[in-house]
Design a protein around this motif. Sequence first.
Motif, PDB file in Angstrom:
ATOM      1  N   PRO A   1      26.557  27.738  28.015  1.00  0.00           N
ATOM      2  CA  PRO A   1      26.354  28.650  29.149  1.00  0.00           C
ATOM      3  C   PRO A   1      24.875  28.904  29.390  1.00  0.00           C
ATOM      4  O   PRO A   1      24.093  29.012  28.435  1.00  0.00           O
ATOM      5  N   PRO A   2      24.466  28.973  30.644  1.00  0.00           N
ATOM      6  CA  PRO A   2      23.069  29.304  30.929  1.00  0.00           C
ATOM      7  C   PRO A   2      22.684  30.642  30.307  1.00  0.00           C
ATOM      8  O   PRO A   2      23.503  31.557  30.202  1.00  0.00           O
ATOM      9  N   GLY A   3      21.423  30.752  29.917  1.00  0.00           N
ATOM     10  CA  GLY A   3      20.971  31.980  29.279  1.00  0.00           C
ATOM     11  C   GLY A   3      20.601  33.080  30.248  1.00  0.00           C
ATOM     12  O   GLY A   3      20.435  34.239  29.840  1.00  0.00           O
ATOM     13  N   THR A   4      20.444  32.738  31.528  1.00  0.00           N
ATOM     14  CA  THR A   4      20.074  33.729  32.524  1.00  0.00           C
ATOM     15  C   THR A   4      21.189  33.858  33.560  1.00  0.00           C
ATOM     16  O   THR A   4      21.947  32.903  33.795  1.00  0.00           O
ATOM     17  N   PRO A   5      21.316  35.018  34.195  1.00  0.00           N
ATOM     18  CA  PRO A   5      22.391  35.221  35.170  1.00  0.00           C
ATOM     19  C   PRO A   5      22.309  34.249  36.338  1.00  0.00           C
ATOM     20  O   PRO A   5      21.230  33.787  36.722  1.00  0.00           O
ATOM     21  N   SER A   6      23.459  33.950  36.891  1.00  0.00           N
ATOM     22  CA  SER A   6      23.565  33.138  38.104  1.00  0.00           C
ATOM     23  C   SER A   6      24.637  33.785  38.971  1.00  0.00           C
ATOM     24  O   SER A   6      25.822  33.563  38.775  1.00  0.00           O
ATOM     25  N   TYR A   7      24.204  34.606  39.926  1.00  0.00           N
ATOM     26  CA  TYR A   7      25.128  35.436  40.692  1.00  0.00           C
ATOM     27  C   TYR A   7      25.617  34.717  41.954  1.00  0.00           C
ATOM     28  O   TYR A   7      24.877  33.941  42.573  1.00  0.00           O
ATOM     29  N   ALA A   8      26.850  34.999  42.318  1.00  0.00           N
ATOM     30  CA  ALA A   8      27.414  34.480  43.560  1.00  0.00           C
ATOM     31  C   ALA A   8      28.413  35.491  44.094  1.00  0.00           C
ATOM     32  O   ALA A   8      29.160  36.099  43.321  1.00  0.00           O
ATOM     33  N   LEU A   9      28.412  35.665  45.399  1.00  0.00           N
ATOM     34  CA  LEU A   9      29.394  36.517  46.061  1.00  0.00           C
ATOM     35  C   LEU A   9      30.329  35.622  46.855  1.00  0.00           C
ATOM     36  O   LEU A   9      29.889  34.864  47.720  1.00  0.00           O
ATOM     37  N   VAL A  10      31.619  35.689  46.526  1.00  0.00           N
ATOM     38  CA  VAL A  10      32.605  34.819  47.151  1.00  0.00           C
ATOM     39  C   VAL A  10      33.813  35.646  47.582  1.00  0.00           C
ATOM     40  O   VAL A  10      33.926  36.831  47.268  1.00  0.00           O
ATOM     41  N   ALA A  11      34.727  34.999  48.276  1.00  0.00           N
ATOM     42  CA  ALA A  11      35.941  35.675  48.721  1.00  0.00           C
ATOM     43  C   ALA A  11      36.907  35.881  47.559  1.00  0.00           C
ATOM     44  O   ALA A  11      36.842  35.177  46.540  1.00  0.00           O
ATOM     45  N   GLY A  12      37.831  36.806  47.743  1.00  0.00           N
ATOM     46  CA  GLY A  12      38.846  37.039  46.715  1.00  0.00           C
ATOM     47  C   GLY A  12      39.759  35.860  46.507  1.00  0.00           C
ATOM     48  O   GLY A  12      40.392  35.746  45.455  1.00  0.00           O
ATOM     49  N   ILE A  13      39.869  34.968  47.517  1.00  0.00           N
ATOM     50  CA  ILE A  13      40.705  33.773  47.379  1.00  0.00           C
ATOM     51  C   ILE A  13      39.863  32.530  47.148  1.00  0.00           C
ATOM     52  O   ILE A  13      40.312  31.407  47.407  1.00  0.00           O
ATOM     53  N   ASP A  14      38.660  32.709  46.650  1.00  0.00           N
ATOM     54  CA  ASP A  14      37.817  31.555  46.317  1.00  0.00           C
ATOM     55  C   ASP A  14      38.492  30.692  45.259  1.00  0.00           C
ATOM     56  O   ASP A  14      39.250  31.176  44.417  1.00  0.00           O
ATOM     57  N   GLY A  15      38.173  29.391  45.279  1.00  0.00           N
ATOM     58  CA  GLY A  15      38.788  28.461  44.345  1.00  0.00           C
ATOM     59  C   GLY A  15      38.566  28.791  42.883  1.00  0.00           C
ATOM     60  O   GLY A  15      39.405  28.440  42.045  1.00  0.00           O
ATOM     61  N   LEU A  16      37.461  29.444  42.542  1.00  0.00           N
ATOM     62  CA  LEU A  16      37.250  29.784  41.133  1.00  0.00           C
ATOM     63  C   LEU A  16      38.414  30.602  40.607  1.00  0.00           C
ATOM     64  O   LEU A  16      38.842  30.435  39.460  1.00  0.00           O
TER      65      LEU A  16
END
Length: 394
Positions: free
Chosen positions: A267-282
């Motif tokens: 895992p990366p050591g620094t944050p990587s933020y993303a704002l996505v929809a509630g039905i995003d594929g993740l």
Amino acid sequence: MANSGIPTAKLRAWWAHRQWLDGGHRGATAAEVLAATGWARSVDGAAPYLGLFARAGLGRAAVDAAVAALEVHELPSARGCTYVLPAADFGLGLAAGAATPEGDLAMAEKHLGVTRDEIEKLCLTISQVLSETDPLEPAAIRAAVGDAVRGLGEAGRKRGRTTTLPIALGLLQARGLIRRVPANGRLDQQRYGYVRWDQPVRGSATELAERYFAWAAPASIRHFRWFTGFTAATAKAATAPLDLVGLPGTDLLLPAELLPEFQEFSPPGTPSYALVAGIDGLHLLHRDLPRLLDPADAARSAPTARGGRSFGSEADPGSHLMLDRGRIVGIWEYDPEPGEIVHQLFVPADEPLREAVARTEAFVREQLGDARGFSLDSPKSRAPRIAALRAASG
């Protein structure tokens, strides 16, 4: 996951990495994003735009241009649900969703006095009135075909089918003979017209399984069945030809060719933020919300849930998601009146998170105008969720 021996942080970060949510794919096209990370669920909301912006920085104009050029398109696909697909997957997506309109016709035959011959004749008539370039909306189609469409009365209304037109349109779409075109070129609205098309429907269950595990692995057969709607027997047959390996202590499967990369991944050591929809594929490729939550966050009272249910007990989040290396670190909504994002954070806000919020807020305000979650979402219906988030974060 807790008993797998594989750190939860590694699994989450890997899923985010495979979903291109780690910030390394700016400049990719919409088709490239969808081919690599999976079809984007679309329910006349902002999800496809938010997902493509988070992954590749794509603005609305670029996405709309890709739709207009048929580089990507919204089609009924897995489980009959609408997804935005890359052109290379049009035939496979249609094949994945073919059973749903057939089931709709079978229901109408059984309960509404409709015959297959009647619907097939209607399909032919619709094809004759449509062109390849000038979309007709359903009301115009009905006027053009006249008595070929008939009402289904009270019995039809109770089953969500007031006329025979939607049954025929569903079949024609599934056969690749017509396609639905957004009236103003945008994916986040509800008005559509139809044009004639000639898209071959082709693809096997194994091809779909291969795509799915490339997008979503490590994933279980249960996860795969959720996405596809397959029975256990069909899922087993579909995955049998694939070279999938199990992760020790889990029911999760991974393509063997990805195993060395997964083993070496950190895992990366620094944050990587993303704002996505509630039905995003993740989330939606697995629909297993707790895997993305820390236990303390899963136990939180969900401000948008009914009956004070905890966040981790929900099948789906009630709001859009804020992510950091695959972990849900907050939820958000867009309030169009002040033009701002309202959120509840599960972690302290740092400067990169504030920047991610500001970047997404500007994108929604300047390019989308709103961030609807689904077709019936509106500023009015969203007001209680926004108020609950303000109260929770206040």
